[in-house]
Design a protein around this motif. Structure first.
Motif, PDB file in Angstrom:
ATOM      1  N   CYS A  75       3.430 -26.583  22.111  1.00  0.00           N
ATOM      2  CA  CYS A  75       3.044 -27.536  23.156  1.00  0.00           C
ATOM      3  C   CYS A  75       1.612 -27.351  23.643  1.00  0.00           C
ATOM      4  O   CYS A  75       1.132 -28.135  24.457  1.00  0.00           O
ATOM      5  N   CYS A  80       4.393 -32.205  21.824  1.00  0.00           N
ATOM      6  CA  CYS A  80       5.471 -31.417  21.228  1.00  0.00           C
ATOM      7  C   CYS A  80       6.828 -31.977  21.618  1.00  0.00           C
ATOM      8  O   CYS A  80       6.946 -32.814  22.512  1.00  0.00           O
ATOM      9  N   PHE A  92      -0.451 -26.180  28.482  1.00  0.00           N
ATOM     10  CA  PHE A  92      -0.950 -27.236  27.609  1.00  0.00           C
ATOM     11  C   PHE A  92      -2.167 -27.897  28.238  1.00  0.00           C
ATOM     12  O   PHE A  92      -2.517 -27.621  29.382  1.00  0.00           O
ATOM     13  N   ILE A 177       6.382 -33.497  25.373  1.00  0.00           N
ATOM     14  CA  ILE A 177       5.055 -33.620  25.978  1.00  0.00           C
ATOM     15  C   ILE A 177       4.269 -34.513  25.019  1.00  0.00           C
ATOM     16  O   ILE A 177       4.168 -34.212  23.825  1.00  0.00           O
TER      17      ILE A 177
END
Length: 179
Positions: A75, A80, A92, A177
């Motif tokens: 991520c 992800c 992230f 995400i």
């Protein structure tokens, strides 16, 4: 005459109930969040506890499959799909710089998390079959909505990061995400 009065009272109560259930919860079309379906969500603020280990790897093996399994490191670029079955911290990139998502609780049909990005903070939590939350991070703020979701990947938004957590019946949540 008393029968008509009780019928009118019952009809009035039915209308009031329908208005209360519908409320102001229309779809959030500007951020791509899922529309509410009239069912109340179990949304609430997440507690301030976080995963103190910072290890980034869940202790229990998720029982559902995700594109990147349970690899939290996947991520880091802001894109992800992972399965989460225990509290975890995910770092992230967001439009406001580095961001941190702290999953504070995962259980059967339950998920709670906090996202910190720039000077902002957003919390989400939901409980019940098919429940989850969507948080949209932008350069100057965020939005959050919780309710009934599926595990399908959310749509990308221009200049935003979309985070979707969907609780699973077995205690494993799916985290998307999308940048």
């Amino acid at each position: 005459m008393a029968a008509r009065t009780s019928v009118r009272a019952g009809l009035g109560l039915t209308v009031l109930t329908a208005v209360a259930v519908t409320g102001c919860g229309g779809p959030d079309e500007t951020d791509g969040a899922p529309p509410r379906d009239g069912r109340p969500s179990a949304s609430r603020s997440a507690p301030s506890s976080t995963n103190s280990s910072g290890s980034g790897s869940p202790s229990a093996k998720p029982s559902v499959s995700a594109a990147y399994g349970s690899a939290v490191a996947a991520c880091s670029d802001g894109n992800c799909e992972i399965a989460v079955s225990a509290p975890v911290t995910v770092r992230f990139k967001s439009p406001a710089g580095p961001a941190t998502l702290s999953v504070t609780e995962v259980g059967p049909n339950k998920v709670e998390y906090t996202v910190k990005s720039g000077n902002g903070r957003s919390q989400g939590g939901a409980g019940g079959p098919g429940q989850g939350c969507v948080t949209v991070l932008r350069d100057h703020g965020s939005s959050n909505v919780c309710g009934r979701l599926d595990t399908a990947r959310p749509a990308a938004q221009p200049d935003a990061v979309v985070i979707q957590m969907t609780a699973g019946a077995d205690g494993t949540a799916i985290l998307h995400i999308v940048s």
